[in-house]
Design a protein around this motif. Sequence first.
Motif, mmCIF file in Angstrom:
data_model
loop_
_atom_site.group_PDB
_atom_site.id
_atom_site.type_symbol
_atom_site.label_atom_id
_atom_site.label_comp_id
_atom_site.label_asym_id
_atom_site.label_seq_id
_atom_site.Cartn_x
_atom_site.Cartn_y
_atom_site.Cartn_z
ATOM 1 N N ASP A 183 28.269 -1.729 9.933
ATOM 2 C CA ASP A 183 29.564 -1.454 10.543
ATOM 3 C C ASP A 183 30.282 -2.723 10.992
ATOM 4 N N SER A 218 34.514 -4.089 1.871
ATOM 5 C CA SER A 218 34.424 -3.190 3.017
ATOM 6 C C SER A 218 33.649 -1.929 2.637
ATOM 7 N N ASP A 272 30.185 -0.550 4.193
ATOM 8 C CA ASP A 272 30.082 0.828 4.692
ATOM 9 C C ASP A 272 28.876 1.526 4.070
ATOM 10 N N MET A 330 31.793 -4.380 7.924
ATOM 11 C CA MET A 330 32.898 -3.553 7.456
ATOM 12 C C MET A 330 34.126 -3.755 8.342
ATOM 13 N N ASP A 383 37.855 -4.900 7.246
ATOM 14 C CA ASP A 383 38.965 -3.999 7.536
ATOM 15 C C ASP A 383 40.036 -4.704 8.363
#
Length: 244
Positions: free
Chosen positions: A189, A180, A184, A192, A196
């Motif tokens: 995004d 992740s 980032d 990521m 997450d």
Amino acid sequence: MADVATEWEWDALSMAALGAYRAARSEEAVHLWWRAGALAQGFPHGDPRRAASENNSALALLIDQDHDAAVPALTSALASWEAALRWTQSMAVSAMPRSSLFHQRMEQRHVAAYGDVRRARHREFLSGAAALTRFNLAISRLFLDDDENADVLLTAALAEREQAFGPNNTEVIEIARVLSGRADAAGDDARMALYDARIQAAAGNRARDVLDIWRQEQPVEMTDTRRLLSAGYLTTIVHERDFL
């Protein structure tokens, strides 16, 4: 072949080292890993404990930030895991200690078939242990600005660890957290967010800790199954305090 007393000592040293490392007693852990590594040199080629010890001993290099030396050490450990995977083809397969009476009887009737199934599961388990070596190697490569190879290693490590230990395994979460962070840093995004989401889904329902599993379920006799399980459960992932 090492004598049985040496094998029991390897288990004890490796378990104590893992506990010490988790408690941030790194100097103690490194000393214990080196002692265990010296014992592992007497184990046969392909014995998975040799791979585990190579991985664990290399953590001393990661702790000291000696990544130039850590890369070849961990690459060698990966080669030892490959030898361990081949070792499973000839290992003596024993019934798992917690098998039900029904399954024990079925295994007795269908020894060859159950042996093949267990060997396949053992290979998957060892691949999950090797995933931690792959992760450790990736961390060293990141410090050497070898980002492309590091990302390949991280992705493979996550897949292999999750396949063997499930999505809620603590080490799976740790690997996903690093991935992740990599996404980032790259400004990706969407990727990521995917990592997450996996981390958050697992956080509230973490699997049992591997060291606790080993303490409670280790076979009582020194068999090939115990040799394999001890190697897998006592292989150590580098702690974030040593690379963040």
